[in-house]
Design an enzyme around this catalytic site. Sequence first.
Site, PDB file in Angstrom:
ATOM      1  N   ASN A   1       0.855  -1.186   0.000  1.00  0.00           N
ATOM      2  CA  ASN A   1       0.000   0.000   0.000  1.00  0.00           C
ATOM      3  C   ASN A   1       0.894   1.240   0.000  1.00  0.00           C
ATOM      4  O   ASN A   1       1.715   1.409   0.894  1.00  0.00           O
ATOM      5  CB  ASN A   1      -0.926   0.010   1.228  1.00  0.00           C
TER       6      ASN A   1
ATOM      7  N   SER B   1      -5.050  -0.368  -3.178  1.00  0.00           N
ATOM      8  CA  SER B   1      -5.600   0.972  -2.963  1.00  0.00           C
ATOM      9  C   SER B   1      -6.751   0.804  -1.990  1.00  0.00           C
ATOM     10  O   SER B   1      -7.663   0.007  -2.232  1.00  0.00           O
ATOM     11  CB  SER B   1      -6.076   1.570  -4.284  1.00  0.00           C
ATOM     12  N   GLU B   2      -6.725   1.556  -0.869  1.00  0.00           N
ATOM     13  CA  GLU B   2      -7.626   1.222   0.234  1.00  0.00           C
ATOM     14  C   GLU B   2      -9.099   1.550  -0.030  1.00  0.00           C
ATOM     15  O   GLU B   2      -9.957   1.211   0.770  1.00  0.00           O
ATOM     16  CB  GLU B   2      -7.146   1.828   1.556  1.00  0.00           C
ATOM     17  N   ASN B   3      -9.390   2.188  -1.167  1.00  0.00           N
ATOM     18  CA  ASN B   3     -10.808   2.353  -1.507  1.00  0.00           C
ATOM     19  C   ASN B   3     -11.386   1.079  -2.123  1.00  0.00           C
ATOM     20  O   ASN B   3     -12.568   1.050  -2.480  1.00  0.00           O
ATOM     21  CB  ASN B   3     -11.022   3.556  -2.433  1.00  0.00           C
TER      22      ASN B   3
ATOM     23  N   SER C   1     -11.292  -4.135   2.431  1.00  0.00           N
ATOM     24  CA  SER C   1     -10.018  -3.486   2.162  1.00  0.00           C
ATOM     25  C   SER C   1      -9.239  -3.256   3.460  1.00  0.00           C
ATOM     26  O   SER C   1      -8.052  -3.576   3.556  1.00  0.00           O
ATOM     27  CB  SER C   1     -10.269  -2.150   1.467  1.00  0.00           C
TER      28      SER C   1
END
Lengths: 218, 234
Positions: free
Chosen positions: A23, A46-48, A88
């Site tokens: 990340n 990608s944390e979305n 996520s």
Amino acid sequence: MGLTKEQIAQRISKELKDGYYVNLGIGIPTLVANYIPEGINVVLQSENGLLGMGPFPEEGKEDADLINAGKQTITTLPGSAIFDSAMSFGMIRAGKVHLTVLGAMEVADNGDIANWKIPNKMVKGMGGAMDLVAAAKNIIVAMQHTNPKGESKLLAQCSLPLTGIKCVTKVVTDLGVFEITPEGFKCVEHAPDVSIEEIKAKTAGRLVIAQDLKPVAI
Amino acid sequence: MSINKVVASADEAIKDIPDGATIMFGGFGLCGLPENCIAALVKKGTTNLTCISNNAGVDDFGIGLMLHKKQVKKMIASYVGENAEFERQLLSGELEVELIPQGTLATRCLIAGYGIPFVPVLAGVGTEVAIGKETLSRNGKEYLIEEAFDASFAIVKAWKGDTMGNLIFKDTARNFNPLMAMAGKITIAEVEELVQPGELDPNMIHTPGIYVHRIFQGSHYEKRIEQRTVRKAN
């Protein structure tokens, strides 16, 4: 003259190992994606809600439904996977993400990090930073060694509100590479044209110099 | 025959949301926003709202439209940058804000939908987020107790849905949408394409219709892009 932002990113890219899920935060960390070593396959998270983040789309192929956590239009890659925000952060919390690289305003010599709030200024929020630093096992901070006033960002204690406690493992700055150890910041590499005296002068936290100190290989 | 959850329009879907209600809105930045319902709320002028959403939109899009009309009393979010009117209302004391770590925000929706009242999390331990929160220690680690959200309404946006409320999301427009869909006492879904039962593959459903109470096909999606980033064609 220390390392440029690109050289900081390039140095951090040497921490990537084949098979890593990674990340990358906004700013210098994003640049790490440009220096993934040959023969090393990594998957960017990608944390979305995306594993397998690809490059920006070609002009005209932007899709409003496909963005990264910095809200930039991006692409998927063969083998990408999409999921919701809870999963996520679930995979982050469960330690499945091998490496997190993020920027910081301050790091303390015990691994505390502050990067989300400056009191009496507009507060934009922590986004996913607190979740990432609380959970990730390997957190590398990429930042300038000093702030615009020339004051050290490597401190004995953070002065700004904390994002997380005792979580940073390594800091890569324009002056060198520093591991967080029980003795404080351990300088293991220095920027080629930066002296130990300069690093000592610009580091406010506890600092030890590695026996086998070497120049950063760029 | 099947259960039919279809309402005629966004106006119809939101008409019983009272002033002072707590509403969750799906979306991340401007991606996957229920644009039609936001427009209907702006038109109706429902006010004094508590909004739970990852972000607060930009000045002239998303929840920003409701902020502009001073319909929002309190915003619960993880990141609220990129919005000048938001900043003005916050600094002048017109608007209350509660900031929550993003993973905690998502998890508090998830557990609401899973029937779990609270959950221990590490995020925020040792920071100001922990102030006033109950903690729990296990195996030498300290956790914050975070509670399931309790929201009267959730409004989400999906790519496809059927008349029974089953939903499928597209790309990263999924984000918080399926989580908030599970968390609302009354969940309203607007979809780009509304189909009949049987037209969606049951294996591909992201949100089962049991979580959705009202559904309609939206129109005129602007789908604004916040950061247009491109590369030169090869």
